[in-house]
Motif scaffolding. Structure first.
Motif, mmCIF file in Angstrom:
data_model
loop_
_atom_site.group_PDB
_atom_site.id
_atom_site.type_symbol
_atom_site.label_atom_id
_atom_site.label_comp_id
_atom_site.label_asym_id
_atom_site.label_seq_id
_atom_site.Cartn_x
_atom_site.Cartn_y
_atom_site.Cartn_z
ATOM 1 N N GLU A 65 53.823 -34.404 -16.394
ATOM 2 C CA GLU A 65 54.087 -33.342 -15.420
ATOM 3 C C GLU A 65 53.415 -32.035 -15.829
ATOM 4 O OE1 GLU A 65 58.439 -34.028 -13.564
ATOM 5 O OE2 GLU A 65 58.416 -33.983 -15.758
ATOM 6 N N GLN B 91 49.694 -32.253 -15.104
ATOM 7 C CA GLN B 91 49.489 -32.202 -13.654
ATOM 8 C C GLN B 91 49.570 -30.760 -13.146
ATOM 9 O OE1 GLN B 91 52.188 -34.747 -11.476
ATOM 10 N NE2 GLN B 91 50.618 -35.197 -9.950
ATOM 11 N N ARG C 5 46.415 -28.715 -14.365
ATOM 12 C CA ARG C 5 45.191 -29.016 -13.609
ATOM 13 C C ARG C 5 45.293 -28.487 -12.174
ATOM 14 N NH1 ARG C 5 43.848 -29.170 -18.373
ATOM 15 N NH2 ARG C 5 43.272 -31.123 -19.412
ATOM 16 N N SER C 6 46.485 -28.489 -11.605
ATOM 17 C CA SER C 6 46.670 -27.919 -10.264
ATOM 18 C C SER C 6 46.410 -26.418 -10.274
ATOM 19 C CB SER C 6 48.090 -28.196 -9.757
ATOM 20 O OG SER C 6 48.299 -29.586 -9.567
ATOM 21 N N LEU D 170 45.666 -38.131 -14.688
ATOM 22 C CA LEU D 170 46.296 -36.858 -14.363
ATOM 23 C C LEU D 170 45.553 -35.662 -14.948
ATOM 24 C CD1 LEU D 170 50.081 -37.759 -14.746
ATOM 25 C CD2 LEU D 170 48.858 -37.231 -12.626
#
Length: 223
Positions: free
Chosen positions: A60, A63, A66-67, A92
């Motif tokens: 998580e 993720q 990177r978002s 991910l």
């Protein structure tokens, strides 16, 4: 170079810090929320990240990083050795895996390879910007072939600027990266050290490459 080590088992965390502390500046976290907060500062050359953590797990965290377009290299540290887990972590946005238990030399080697691939570490640990060369092993600096003497913090500051050339760095990012979250100094020290670094580079004309972005921070560029 500064690394973030995230591991919820204190004995293993202490062991990793002991293995790496002779080569890197280290920050640490033992739960997912703290790890995400530190990682989102975007001040690290790499993150060693346990998968199984209290709160957010390692998948998580990556993720979310990177978002947010934070591309800090991530070395997953996990007891899980299934193909499915490795593929998930890499898909991910993770960069490599090391499986517990591991040996210190393997951890160091994987970390060096990760840093080389990201460009943070060259084979000879040399960082270059125009006519400026930084030799990481001995902390020596050459400017147009001439040696100059920098303090340890001046060296770290210049190295950080070069690694992020043409990127605006906030004063907060510079402070957290070079002095660390637990420093007794204040953020005003950043402006003082930028001034001193410019004075060291002025005889060679590179002082104007360190530009002030009013109200934000600084950027290294010859534009």
């Amino acid at each position: 170079m500064r690394l973030l080590v995230v591991e919820d088992h204190q004995d293993l965390l202490d062991s990793i810090i002991e293995i790496l502390s002779d080569e890197y500046v280290l920050d640490s976290a033992t739960d997912g929320e703290e790890a995400l907060f530190l990682a989102m500062q975007a001040i690290y050359d790499a993150i060693i990240l346990d998968v199984m953590l209290p709160g957010l797990d390692g998948f998580e965290i990556v993720q979310k990083l990177r978002s947010a377009e934070i591309d800090t290299p991530v070395l997953f540290l996990t007891a899980k050795d299934s193909l499915e887990d490795r593929v998930k972590g890499l898909d991910l946005g993770g960069d490599d895996y090391i499986v517990k238990p591991f040996q210190g030399p393997e951890l160091k080697a994987r970390l060096r390879a990760l840093l080389r691939r990201s460009g943070a570490l060259t084979t000879k640990q040399t960082v270059r910007y125009r006519g400026i060369e930084l030799f990481g092993k001995d902390k020596q600096v050459l400017v147009d072939g001439h040696p100059i003497k920098l303090t340890a913090k001046q060296y770290e500051l210049l190295e950080y600027l070069i690694h992020n050339k043409k990127v605006i760095l906030t004063k907060e990012q510079i402070y957290d990266r070079v002095w660390g979250f637990n420093s007794d100094t204040t953020i005003a020290i950043v402006e003082v050290f930028i001034h001193h670094l410019r004075k060291k580079l002025e005889p060679f004309g590179y002082h104007t490459d360190i530009k002030t972005v009013r109200g934000v921070g600084y950027i290294l560029t010859d534009d």
